[in-house]
Scaffold this active site. Structure first.
Site: not given
Ligand code: G3H
Ligand code: 13P
Ligand code: ZN
Length: 336
Positions: A83, A189, A268
């Site tokens: 990633d 993120h 995640d």
């Protein structure tokens, strides 16, 4: 099943019109949670490790845990993916270690923060594609940048500063030959993506449709796709945490993306939230406990529940038995 090339997995997902969740791992419990979820839902799956994960766990530990997963879950197609590779060297070392797929994130410079030039992005991505495809390994590139910097990847800001330009996306794919393309549509993120339920104003789902129209055979990737469910935030806060209110990407928006060519969906944060809530609960409710298994078991189960829910929502559930794994040698021949 041996580790599967990600390109094959995404080609199959395109045939079946579904998305594949790509879940980040750092340790054994997270890998186990994902594999149990994949078994329970009969799903193919992408297991991915960031640079930070490789450093935290040590490459050899992580790789051998993956091999154990492949051996213990032979019915599950599993791709092992780097990633946010920040450089050619990060990606080539992952390939040499045995990863079947890498992301070269040339949208940012090597520091993982500074937006790069288009020319730099093309050059580093092309170099990575040449190295990877010569070994049968798949490559994801990125055009446009995500927002946020809280976990070390992203250009900061809201995520709207460097959205993907569809013309550039076409030129980028033509010049680099990537198998999959991450697009920037306003996501970031981490747990703080949006201050209210996102609308098209801040989450540009129409951009996905536009890029897909221009690049119908390129598999699109959505990063920053955690939904940040309120109930997971509440569990953390109920047991002493201090998370501020925030919105993630609603699952129904991800499903719209999948209808427009998104084949890989990166998650995640939601798993981090589930794990942390479960551990906090044990600490608060049973302060006398000190065996790590007493809190890691519920943490693993909480992550498994999130992953199963995503696998069902993305449509990958039920597709584990659709195909046999291609070897990297077969992929090498395909790329030639
Ligand atoms: O891309 C972001 C993932 O959530 C991985 O984050 O670099 O903290 O492992 P990390
Ligand atoms: P989240 O932080 O939304 O889970 O995104 C993860 C991701 O994009 C990993 O590359
Ligand atoms: Zn990401």
């Amino acid at each position: 099943m041996p580790l599967v090339p990600m390109r094959q997995m995404l080609d199959e997902a395109k045939k079946g019109q579904y998305g594949v969740g790509a879940f980040n791992v750092n340790n054994m419990e997270q890998i186990q949670a994902i594999m149990e979820a994949a078994r329970a839902t009969k799903s193919p799956v992408i297991v991915q490790a960031s640079r930070g994960a490789r450093k935290y766990s040590n490459d050899q530990f992580l790789y051998h845990l993956m091999l154990a997963a492949a051996e213990l879950y032979p019915e599950i197609p599993m791709a092992l993916h780097q990633d946010h590779g920040n450089s050619f060297e990060t990606c080539s070392s992952a390939i040499e270690l045995g990863f079947t797929s890498v992301m070269i994130d040339g949208s940012l410079e090597e520091d993982g923060k500074t937006p790069s030039s288009f020319e730099y992005n093309v050059a580093v991505t092309k170099k990575t594609v040449e190295f990877a495809h010569a070994r049968g390994v798949s490559v994801e590139g990125e055009i446009g940048t995500l927002g946020g910097i809280e976990d070390g990847h992203g250009a900061g800001g809201t995520g709207l500063e460097n959205l993907t330009d569809p013309d550039q996306a076409v030129e980028f794919v033509e010049k680099t030959g990537v198998d999959a393309l991450a697009v920037a549509i306003g996501t970031s993120h981490g747990a703080y993506k949006f201050s209210k339920k996102p609308t098209e104003e801040v989450l540009k789902m129409s951009l996905i449709a536009e890029v897909h129209k221009r690049l119908p055979t390129t598999h699109l990737v959505m990063h920053g796709s955690s939904s940040v469910p309120q109930e997971l935030r509440e569990i953390i806060n109920q047991y002493g945490g201090a998370l501020k209110p925030a919105w993630g990407v609603p699952v129904e928006e991800i499903r719209k993306g999948i209808a427009h060519g998104v084949r890989k969906v990166n998650v995640d944060t939601d798993n981090r939230l589930a794990i942390t809530g479960a551990i906090r609960k044990v600490f608060v409710e049973s302060p006398e406990k000190f065996d790590p298994r007493d809190y890691l078991k519920p943490a693993r189960a909480a992550m498994q529940a999130v992953v199963e829910a995503r696998m069902n929502a993305f449509g990958q559930a039920g597709h584990a038995g659709d195909y046999e794994a291609k070897t990297l040698d077969e992929m090498k021949a395909y790329y030639k």
